[in-house]
Motif scaffolding. Structure first.
Motif, PDB file in Angstrom:
ATOM      1  N   ALA B  86       0.798  -1.222   0.000  1.00 18.77           N
ATOM      2  CA  ALA B  86       0.000   0.000   0.000  1.00 18.77           C
ATOM      3  C   ALA B  86       0.834   1.276   0.000  1.00 18.77           C
ATOM      4  O   ALA B  86       0.377   2.316  -0.443  1.00 18.77           O
ATOM      5  CB  ALA B  86      -0.943  -0.004   1.205  1.00 18.77           C
ATOM      6  N   VAL B  87       2.058   1.193   0.530  1.00 23.20           N
ATOM      7  CA  VAL B  87       2.899   2.389   0.593  1.00 23.20           C
ATOM      8  C   VAL B  87       4.190   2.147  -0.160  1.00 23.20           C
ATOM      9  O   VAL B  87       4.770   1.071  -0.099  1.00 23.20           O
ATOM     10  CB  VAL B  87       3.342   2.711   2.053  1.00 23.20           C
ATOM     11  N   GLY B  88       4.660   3.170  -0.849  1.00 24.51           N
ATOM     12  CA  GLY B  88       5.974   3.101  -1.460  1.00 24.51           C
ATOM     13  C   GLY B  88       6.804   4.237  -0.908  1.00 24.51           C
ATOM     14  O   GLY B  88       6.268   5.285  -0.554  1.00 24.51           O
ATOM     15  N   MET B  89       8.128   4.008  -0.800  1.00 27.69           N
ATOM     16  CA  MET B  89       8.950   5.082  -0.275  1.00 27.69           C
ATOM     17  C   MET B  89      10.150   5.317  -1.193  1.00 27.69           C
ATOM     18  O   MET B  89      10.738   4.382  -1.717  1.00 27.69           O
ATOM     19  CB  MET B  89       9.420   4.739   1.139  1.00 27.69           C
ATOM     20  N   VAL B  90      10.463   6.589  -1.371  1.00 29.28           N
ATOM     21  CA  VAL B  90      11.619   6.967  -2.194  1.00 29.28           C
ATOM     22  C   VAL B  90      12.544   7.804  -1.322  1.00 29.28           C
ATOM     23  O   VAL B  90      12.088   8.677  -0.587  1.00 29.28           O
ATOM     24  CB  VAL B  90      11.167   7.760  -3.439  1.00 29.28           C
ATOM     25  N   PHE B  91      13.833   7.508  -1.395  1.00 33.68           N
ATOM     26  CA  PHE B  91      14.794   8.124  -0.488  1.00 33.68           C
ATOM     27  C   PHE B  91      15.602   9.225  -1.160  1.00 33.68           C
ATOM     28  O   PHE B  91      15.616   9.362  -2.377  1.00 33.68           O
ATOM     29  CB  PHE B  91      15.738   7.062   0.076  1.00 33.68           C
ATOM     30  N   GLN B  92      16.322   9.935  -0.324  1.00 36.55           N
ATOM     31  CA  GLN B  92      17.086  11.082  -0.815  1.00 36.55           C
ATOM     32  C   GLN B  92      18.198  10.686  -1.779  1.00 36.55           C
ATOM     33  O   GLN B  92      18.324  11.243  -2.850  1.00 36.55           O
ATOM     34  CB  GLN B  92      17.691  11.819   0.377  1.00 36.55           C
ATOM     35  N   ASP B  93      19.016   9.693  -1.362  1.00 37.84           N
ATOM     36  CA  ASP B  93      20.188   9.350  -2.161  1.00 37.84           C
ATOM     37  C   ASP B  93      19.975   7.996  -2.832  1.00 37.84           C
ATOM     38  O   ASP B  93      20.138   6.955  -2.202  1.00 37.84           O
ATOM     39  CB  ASP B  93      21.422   9.312  -1.245  1.00 37.84           C
ATOM     40  N   PRO B  94      19.608   8.003  -4.114  1.00 38.82           N
ATOM     41  CA  PRO B  94      19.282   6.728  -4.760  1.00 38.82           C
ATOM     42  C   PRO B  94      20.476   5.780  -4.813  1.00 38.82           C
ATOM     43  O   PRO B  94      20.310   4.572  -4.767  1.00 38.82           O
ATOM     44  CB  PRO B  94      18.839   7.144  -6.159  1.00 38.82           C
ATOM     45  N   ALA B  95      21.688   6.341  -4.882  1.00 38.63           N
ATOM     46  CA  ALA B  95      22.863   5.469  -4.954  1.00 38.63           C
ATOM     47  C   ALA B  95      23.006   4.652  -3.683  1.00 38.63           C
ATOM     48  O   ALA B  95      23.468   3.515  -3.704  1.00 38.63           O
ATOM     49  CB  ALA B  95      24.129   6.298  -5.185  1.00 38.63           C
ATOM     50  N   ALA B  96      22.609   5.225  -2.552  1.00 38.51           N
ATOM     51  CA  ALA B  96      22.709   4.507  -1.282  1.00 38.51           C
ATOM     52  C   ALA B  96      21.495   3.628  -1.042  1.00 38.51           C
ATOM     53  O   ALA B  96      21.583   2.625  -0.342  1.00 38.51           O
ATOM     54  CB  ALA B  96      22.866   5.502  -0.131  1.00 38.51           C
ATOM     55  N   ALA B  97      20.369   4.013  -1.635  1.00 35.63           N
ATOM     56  CA  ALA B  97      19.129   3.282  -1.379  1.00 35.63           C
ATOM     57  C   ALA B  97      19.009   2.041  -2.255  1.00 35.63           C
ATOM     58  O   ALA B  97      18.126   1.220  -2.058  1.00 35.63           O
ATOM     59  CB  ALA B  97      17.926   4.191  -1.598  1.00 35.63           C
ATOM     60  N   LEU B  98      19.904   1.898  -3.226  1.00 35.84           N
ATOM     61  CA  LEU B  98      19.892   0.706  -4.058  1.00 35.84           C
ATOM     62  C   LEU B  98      21.036  -0.207  -3.617  1.00 35.84           C
ATOM     63  O   LEU B  98      22.150   0.245  -3.383  1.00 35.84           O
ATOM     64  CB  LEU B  98      20.063   1.079  -5.535  1.00 35.84           C
ATOM     65  N   ASP B  99      20.724  -1.485  -3.489  1.00 37.09           N
ATOM     66  CA  ASP B  99      21.740  -2.474  -3.152  1.00 37.09           C
ATOM     67  C   ASP B  99      22.725  -2.567  -4.321  1.00 37.09           C
ATOM     68  O   ASP B  99      22.333  -2.919  -5.430  1.00 37.09           O
ATOM     69  CB  ASP B  99      21.042  -3.821  -2.916  1.00 37.09           C
ATOM     70  N   PRO B 100      24.008  -2.233  -4.079  1.00 36.43           N
ATOM     71  CA  PRO B 100      24.956  -2.174  -5.202  1.00 36.43           C
ATOM     72  C   PRO B 100      25.189  -3.511  -5.881  1.00 36.43           C
ATOM     73  O   PRO B 100      25.660  -3.549  -7.012  1.00 36.43           O
ATOM     74  CB  PRO B 100      26.254  -1.681  -4.544  1.00 36.43           C
ATOM     75  N   LEU B 101      24.842  -4.606  -5.193  1.00 33.99           N
ATOM     76  CA  LEU B 101      25.157  -5.920  -5.751  1.00 33.99           C
ATOM     77  C   LEU B 101      23.948  -6.615  -6.377  1.00 33.99           C
ATOM     78  O   LEU B 101      24.029  -7.774  -6.742  1.00 33.99           O
ATOM     79  CB  LEU B 101      25.755  -6.824  -4.673  1.00 33.99           C
ATOM     80  N   MET B 102      22.816  -5.909  -6.470  1.00 31.24           N
ATOM     81  CA  MET B 102      21.645  -6.543  -7.058  1.00 31.24           C
ATOM     82  C   MET B 102      21.216  -5.767  -8.300  1.00 31.24           C
ATOM     83  O   MET B 102      21.212  -4.533  -8.291  1.00 31.24           O
ATOM     84  CB  MET B 102      20.508  -6.585  -6.040  1.00 31.24           C
ATOM     85  N   ARG B 103      20.910  -6.498  -9.346  1.00 35.15           N
ATOM     86  CA  ARG B 103      20.514  -5.823 -10.574  1.00 35.15           C
ATOM     87  C   ARG B 103      19.255  -4.994 -10.343  1.00 35.15           C
ATOM     88  O   ARG B 103      18.388  -5.359  -9.546  1.00 35.15           O
ATOM     89  CB  ARG B 103      20.257  -6.852 -11.674  1.00 35.15           C
ATOM     90  N   ALA B 104      19.187  -3.870 -11.082  1.00 37.00           N
ATOM     91  CA  ALA B 104      18.099  -2.913 -10.889  1.00 37.00           C
ATOM     92  C   ALA B 104      16.729  -3.579 -11.020  1.00 37.00           C
ATOM     93  O   ALA B 104      15.825  -3.329 -10.223  1.00 37.00           O
ATOM     94  CB  ALA B 104      18.230  -1.770 -11.890  1.00 37.00           C
ATOM     95  N   GLY B 105      16.593  -4.454 -12.011  1.00 39.44           N
ATOM     96  CA  GLY B 105      15.302  -5.078 -12.254  1.00 39.44           C
ATOM     97  C   GLY B 105      14.837  -5.929 -11.081  1.00 39.44           C
ATOM     98  O   GLY B 105      13.679  -5.887 -10.676  1.00 39.44           O
ATOM     99  N   LYS B 106      15.765  -6.680 -10.523  1.00 41.73           N
ATOM    100  CA  LYS B 106      15.420  -7.551  -9.409  1.00 41.73           C
ATOM    101  C   LYS B 106      15.005  -6.731  -8.187  1.00 41.73           C
ATOM    102  O   LYS B 106      14.061  -7.079  -7.481  1.00 41.73           O
ATOM    103  CB  LYS B 106      16.615  -8.450  -9.076  1.00 41.73           C
ATOM    104  N   GLN B 107      15.728  -5.609  -7.978  1.00 35.66           N
ATOM    105  CA  GLN B 107      15.377  -4.764  -6.844  1.00 35.66           C
ATOM    106  C   GLN B 107      14.028  -4.109  -7.033  1.00 35.66           C
ATOM    107  O   GLN B 107      13.240  -4.008  -6.099  1.00 35.66           O
ATOM    108  CB  GLN B 107      16.436  -3.671  -6.652  1.00 35.66           C
ATOM    109  N   ALA B 108      13.782  -3.658  -8.257  1.00 37.37           N
ATOM    110  CA  ALA B 108      12.507  -2.992  -8.522  1.00 37.37           C
ATOM    111  C   ALA B 108      11.354  -3.964  -8.346  1.00 37.37           C
ATOM    112  O   ALA B 108      10.241  -3.568  -8.006  1.00 37.37           O
ATOM    113  CB  ALA B 108      12.512  -2.389  -9.918  1.00 37.37           C
ATOM    114  N   GLY B 109      11.619  -5.246  -8.560  1.00 37.16           N
ATOM    115  CA  GLY B 109      10.546  -6.233  -8.439  1.00 37.16           C
ATOM    116  C   GLY B 109      10.472  -6.875  -7.065  1.00 37.16           C
ATOM    117  O   GLY B 109       9.713  -7.824  -6.860  1.00 37.16           O
ATOM    118  N   GLU B 110      11.243  -6.357  -6.116  1.00 34.70           N
ATOM    119  CA  GLU B 110      11.339  -7.032  -4.821  1.00 34.70           C
ATOM    120  C   GLU B 110       9.989  -7.115  -4.101  1.00 34.70           C
ATOM    121  O   GLU B 110       9.648  -8.141  -3.513  1.00 34.70           O
ATOM    122  CB  GLU B 110      12.365  -6.319  -3.927  1.00 34.70           C
TER     123      GLU B 110
END
Lengths: 317, 272
Positions: B86-110
């Motif tokens: 029901a809720v989505g959250m977006v953070f200030q620093d996207p580089a830190a909010a994304l797991d550097p070792l997981m592909r973008a697609g997999k994270q977006a589909g988490e």
């Protein structure tokens, strides 16, 4: 492919440099192999004859090049003190040392990693104080002290093994492994504490990062965020640490072998340095250096598999 | 609809409450701005609204109603499920909010992987659709990229897509443009506005920068020292601020279209 070639070249160069430095060290330190072997009473004539026989009368570089030429073609030379080919002396010592090191490494990973993860969740101040106390204590105890303690406790008191009576690996493999287990324990215990501490710090560092919050915002529990994201990110530092541990086991192994009376490479090395038996010493040192370098390269390779982006040179850490 | 009622958050390690009795409503389909200086309690408010407060570290009272359910009394399992859907959250620093070792697609589909039984192919289709919704070029390539292979703007679009993928009714945006270049800031804000208009997603937009909020949010709340000092229609509030603090915030903000000043302001970012 190019990286592999470069790595191999730098590995070989390091080994070459190592062997040269060891050779040089023998040139610089006091003591002559021939004199050491013959004792104080020997006449100057006999000493000179033996020096000629061992090739010690030749200049330094000639001897080094001669040794190196033999080494690269698989001829490690003849030991001065045993008058036997180095390989024949070295080969039977490899087993006990390798078994001790492997057992110690196994203990470190099997105990240290779970302990590190587990203790990351402890929060109670009293528990933390006890943890810190034991961690510091265990890390502060040098392996030889621990070795003496274990020999006494398990050997003399509990009779789990007989210190000083090492059963040959080929005749009584189980008994030998049992004996070596205690030596491995002395090697492993301080490093189990270090590994646990290292993993814990790396995990709790990662847990505070934004991507953990972001994953939880997508509906992951803390545990899911840990297994899905944190462990993988904490791994490169841990792998590098374990590789360093493997290298350090080589050094501490020498001491622990002395304490437990294990007829391994470490004891051979110590005895050979005393005898100024440099064909043996050089071969052993180059072998150990090779092992250390390979474990480092292995860690690099594993980390490259975890984080393929590293190849680009830009690390996230 | 998000309704925050008399929310009070007091961290045990701090002498004063981070949030001290605020009331805030984000009606369905609206964008509400929340502005204030660093440490005013904006991020704590958003964290609470996302159900992400570490309840062991603080004392919380009041109510946070999301579509009628109180996040503060919901059992942990239900809360986790709610967070993913029901809720989505977006953070200030996207580089830190994304797991550097997981592909973008997999994270977006988490969120889908965790909270639906959709097969992988359908999850991927949903992620690619979300990528198109946030106007990511070449979604297929982005899907397989690691975060460091993407620009800051693209990373933030991936973050927004990861929040959109489960079709939430509310987006919490914590300084979503602060870490980005000025031109990218404008693009992201335009994107948020469009998503709000097309999909009717309500948003709580947090920023220290009044200009960011001014062009996007219909209503705005001003926060200072854990309290709301002023709330109102954005334009009215800009034209006739009632509180001194609001006046000072407006005066401190760089003039719109004053490009250079805008760049300078980004330096002292920092959300709470």
């Amino acid at each position: 492919m190019k990286t592999l070639l470069k790595k191999t070249a730098s590995l070989l160069l390091t080994l070459l440099l190592t062997s040269f430095l060891v050779f040089l060290a023998f040139e610089l330190i006091d003591g002559d192999p021939a004199r050491t072997m013959l004792g104080d009473q020997a006449t100057e004539q006999r000493v000179q004859a033996l020096q000629a026989e061992l090739g010690l009368d030749k200049p330094f570089f000639t001897r080094y090049i001669g040794w190196l030429g033999g080494f690269v073609t698989g001829d490690f030379g003849v030991s001065f003190s045993y008058r036997q080919p180095v390989w024949e002396i070295l080969a039977p010592k490899l087993g006990p040392t390798a078994v001790t090191g492997a057992l110690a490494f196994l203990l470190i990973t099997v105990c240290g990693l779970p302990l590190g993860l587990f203790s990351a969740h402890w929060k109670h101040p009293a528990v933390l104080a006890v943890r810190t106390f034991f961690e510091q204590l265990i890390m502060a105890v040098p392996p030889f002290v621990l070795g003496i303690g274990l020999s006494w406790g398990f050997g003399v008191v509990l009779h789990a093994f007989t210190p000083g009576d090492f059963p040959a690996l080929s005749e009584d493999p189980l008994g030998a492994v049992r004996y070596l287990f205690f030596a491995a324990l002395a090697l492993a215990v301080p490093r189990i504490a270090m590994t646990a501490r290292m993993l814990r710090m790396s995990v709790s560092g990662e847990l505070g990062r934004d991507y953990v919050r972001a994953s939880m915002a997508r509906g992951a529990t803390r545990r899911q965020a840990l297994t899905r994201h944190v462990l993988k990110n904490a791994l490169p530092a841990t792998v590098a640490f374990l590789a360093q541990t493997m290298a350090e086991l080589v050094g501490s192994g020498v001491i622990v072998e002395q304490v437990f009376g294990v007829p391994g490479v470490g004891r051979l090395l110590v005895a050979s340095i005393g005898n100024r038996d440099y064909p043996v010493v050089c071969t052993v040192i180059v072998m150990l250096a090779f092992f250390v370098l390979v474990s480092g390269a292995l860690a690099d390779a594993v980390n490259l598999m975890i984080d393929p982006g590293r190849r680009g040179g830009k690390s996230h850490a | 609809m998000l309704e925050i009622r008399n929310l009070r958050v007091h961290f045990y390690t701090r002498p004063v409450p981070a949030v001290d009795g605020i009331d805030l409503t984000v009606p369905d389909g609206e964008i509400v701005g929340l502005v204030g200086e660093s440490g005013s309690g904006k991020t704590v408010t958003a964290t609470a609204a996302a159900g992400l407060l570490d309840r062991g570290a603080c004392e919380v009272s009041g109510r946070i109603l999301l579509n009628g359910e109180d996040l503060l009394t919901l059992p942990a399992r239900r809360l986790t499920a709610l967070r993913g859907r029901a809720v989505g959250m977006v953070f200030q620093d996207p580089a830190a909010a994304l797991d550097p070792l997981m592909r973008a697609g997999k994270q977006a589909g988490e969120a889908l992987a965790l909270h639906t039984k959709l097969p992988k192919s359908e999850r991927k289709a949903a992620v690619l659709q979300a990528f198109r919704d946030v106007e990511l070029p070449d979604p297929e390539r982005v899907y397989n990229a690691y975060p460091r292979e993407l620009s800051g703007g693209m990373q933030q679009r991936v973050m927004i897509a990861s929040a959109l993928v489960s079709s939430p009714s509310l987006l919490l945006l914590d300084e979503p443009t602060t870490a980005l270049d000025v031109t990218v800031q404008a693009e992201i804000l335009a994107l948020l506005k469009r998503l709000n208009a097309e999909k009717g997603i309500s948003m709580l937009l947090i920023s220290h920068d009044l200009n960011v909020v001014r062009h996007v949010a219909k209503r705005v709340a001003v926060m200072q020292g854990g309290k709301l000092v002023e709330t109102g229609e954005t334009e009215a509030l800009f034209r006739a601020p009632r509180q001194d603090y609001t006046k000072r915030l407006i005066a401190a903000a760089p003039k719109p279209f004053g490009g250079a000043a805008g760049v300078r302001m980004r330096g002292d970012a920092g959300s709470e």
